[in-house]
Design a protein around this motif. Structure first.
Motif, PDB file in Angstrom:
ATOM      1  N   SER A 156       0.826  -1.210   0.000  1.00  0.00           N
ATOM      2  CA  SER A 156       0.000   0.000   0.000  1.00  0.00           C
ATOM      3  C   SER A 156       0.861   1.261   0.000  1.00  0.00           C
TER       4      SER A 156
ATOM      5  N   SER B  85      -4.404  -3.087 -11.909  1.00  0.00           N
ATOM      6  CA  SER B  85      -5.757  -3.621 -11.807  1.00  0.00           C
ATOM      7  C   SER B  85      -6.736  -2.594 -11.244  1.00  0.00           C
ATOM      8  N   GLN B  86      -6.226  -1.584 -10.535  1.00  0.00           N
ATOM      9  CA  GLN B  86      -7.081  -0.561  -9.945  1.00  0.00           C
ATOM     10  C   GLN B  86      -7.327   0.606 -10.897  1.00  0.00           C
ATOM     11  N   GLN B  87      -6.491   0.755 -11.922  1.00  0.00           N
ATOM     12  CA  GLN B  87      -6.589   1.902 -12.820  1.00  0.00           C
ATOM     13  C   GLN B  87      -7.541   1.635 -13.974  1.00  0.00           C
ATOM     14  N   ASP B  88      -8.284   2.681 -14.369  1.00  0.00           N
ATOM     15  CA  ASP B  88      -9.203   2.556 -15.503  1.00  0.00           C
ATOM     16  C   ASP B  88      -8.454   2.597 -16.828  1.00  0.00           C
TER      17      ASP B  88
ATOM     18  N   GLU C 215      -1.053  -4.886  -8.901  1.00  0.00           N
ATOM     19  CA  GLU C 215      -2.254  -4.439  -8.187  1.00  0.00           C
ATOM     20  C   GLU C 215      -2.650  -3.031  -8.602  1.00  0.00           C
TER      21      GLU C 215
ATOM     22  N   ASP D   2       0.900   5.941  -7.449  1.00  0.00           N
ATOM     23  CA  ASP D   2      -0.293   6.472  -8.112  1.00  0.00           C
ATOM     24  C   ASP D   2      -0.265   7.999  -8.101  1.00  0.00           C
TER      25      ASP D   2
END
Length: 441
Positions: free
Chosen positions: A63, A110-113, A107, A70
């Motif tokens: 995290s 996988s979270q990004q559009d 990870e 990010d």
């Protein structure tokens, strides 16, 4: 690109022993106790090691990387000419920064559009010929006209090939960076594999210095050990070419307890209370020291660690008795004390804490009377069929065991000569070395 990251992750999991290994037995040191975990029955030992190797990356480590990464990438995508175009993740020399960084990137994607395309330096070790490092880095991470439409690719080629062109390579890179479709993530999971401590061994780092600031359409994500980083800072001022630098966080006792909880629960690990009044109730625990008077330095270290653990647990016991409104379970108190001490002596480094955890474990055979009374809980509490089958097979054996965690301690270390120290420094600097690489460094 996610496929390449996944392949690198799978290799790191299967081929590299990043997790833990049974501590090597140095004949000059104290012999391993008879009840040490290394003497477990084979079936149970294999199941335990499999459970250790299946532990996930600590959530707090991932995290921390994902949050900062990010943030930095978003800022760079919005202003590629002004914002930093690189981030360095620093770790303890013994930590597998490549694996942590790889899983964090998977990870994050996988979270990004709209995740960006990635170019990964997907090495699994340092190239055997250090002279080819620069070439291999360039092939993996340098300009690639095929990533862009024909008109943009031609523009970049003309900028590189034409001596009369007014557009330099840097300017062409800046022009390409204006379009979000041209932005790329360049990933170096382990910078330690990109150099050796020698004149020709630094060619790869020299190339990165030339490229980091000139290629604005790439955001560089670099993993590196702290010793390697300090070396590159002092010799080449490499940090001046990089942007944000973050350190993997040191873990506290609660975080280590949460991380190791699957292993503790599956094998029903019991924790011994180190408080003084508990030790007097169990005189054997007062004799749990594996050194002799012939080794005064080791004896002093052992006594110091025992006293420290006893004092802390005793203070906690007094506080609970005087100030606590609710009475906590004794096992919970002992468990909390254990992991707080584990975090303290390991400096919050997960791989160090894991090895000290394994080293602190003991076992005792369960008697037939205890089996009949059912005083010992079942060793397997998970749905992993393979692990449960191995554990149950061992449980049906007459050598069924209960695993107990004694006070975690730093192991005694042998005296090191100047040659030993040089070798240790080289390993901390480079991560891993072949004999040939060591000869060049």
């Amino acid at each position: 690109m996610v496929n390449k990251l996944s392949q690198l992750k799978d290799w790191l999991l299967e081929k590299r022993r990043f997790r833990t290994a049974w501590f090597a037995k140095d004949p000059q040191l104290t012999p391993v106790p008879e009840e040490a975990l290394t003497r477990l029955p084979d079936d149970l030992s294999q199941a335990f090691k499999a459970a250790i190797n299946q532990l996930h990356i600590v959530a707090e480590e991932k995290s921390a990387i994902i949050e900062k990464l990010d943030e930095e990438i978003s800022e760079w995508r919005g202003s590629p000419h002004l914002a930093n175009n690189s981030m360095v993740v620093l770790s303890h020399p013994v930590t597998s920064v490549a694996r942590i960084l790889t899983e964090s990137l998977i990870e994050l994607k996988s979270q990004q559009d709209d995740p960006l395309e990635s170019a990964v330096l997907d090495w699994i070790e340092r190239p055997p010929n250090i002279g080819t490092v620069k070439k291999e880095i360039k092939e993996k991470l340098d300009w690639d006209d095929n990533r862009f439409p024909d008109d943009q690719g031609m523009g970049l080629s003309q900028a590189k090939d034409s001596d009369t062109s007014a557009i330099t390579k840097t300017e062409a890179s800046s022009a390409a960076a204006d379009s979000d479709t041209n932005k790329v993530l360049a990933v170096i999971p382990n910078l330690s594999w990109c150099f050796l401590r020698s004149a020709e061994g630094l060619d790869g780092i020299d190339y990165l210095q030339e490229t980091l600031l000139s290629d604005r359409r790439q955001f560089w994500i670099i993993g590196c050990g702290r010793v390697s980083w300090d070396y590159l800072k002092s010799t080449l001022k490499f940090h001046a070419y990089c942007g944000k630098t973050i350190h993997l966080p040191a873990l506290n006792g609660q975080q280590l307890q949460t991380w190791l909880k699957p292993v503790v629960e599956k094998f029903d690990v019991h924790f011994i209370d180190a408080a003084l009044h508990k030790r007097f109730q169990n005189p054997d625990s007062l004799l749990d020291m594996q050194v002799s008077l012939d080794k005064p330095v080791e004896l002093i270290s052992e006594i110091t660690q025992e006293v420290s653990a006893t004092v802390r647990s005793s203070v906690r016991a007094v506080k609970n008795e005087v100030f606590s409104a609710t009475e906590a379970a004794e096992d919970d108190n002992a468990c909390s004390d254990y992991f707080e001490r584990l975090a303290d002596i390991s400096d919050g480094v997960s791989v160090v804490a894991l090895q000290l955890f394994v080293k602190s474990l003991r076992y005792r055979k369960i008697t037939e009377e205890e089996k009949e009374q059912g005083t010992i809980s079942h060793l397997c509490g998970e749905k992993d069929e393979d692990s449960c089958r191995a554990v149950n097979s061992a449980a049906q054996d007459s050598k069924k065991c209960q695993i107990i965690a004694v006070t975690p301690k730093l192991p005694p270390l042998p005296e090191l000569s100047q040659s030993d120290l040089y070798l240790l420094d080289s390993l901390m600097l480079h991560g891993d070395l072949t004999i040939l690489a060591l000869a060049h460094s």
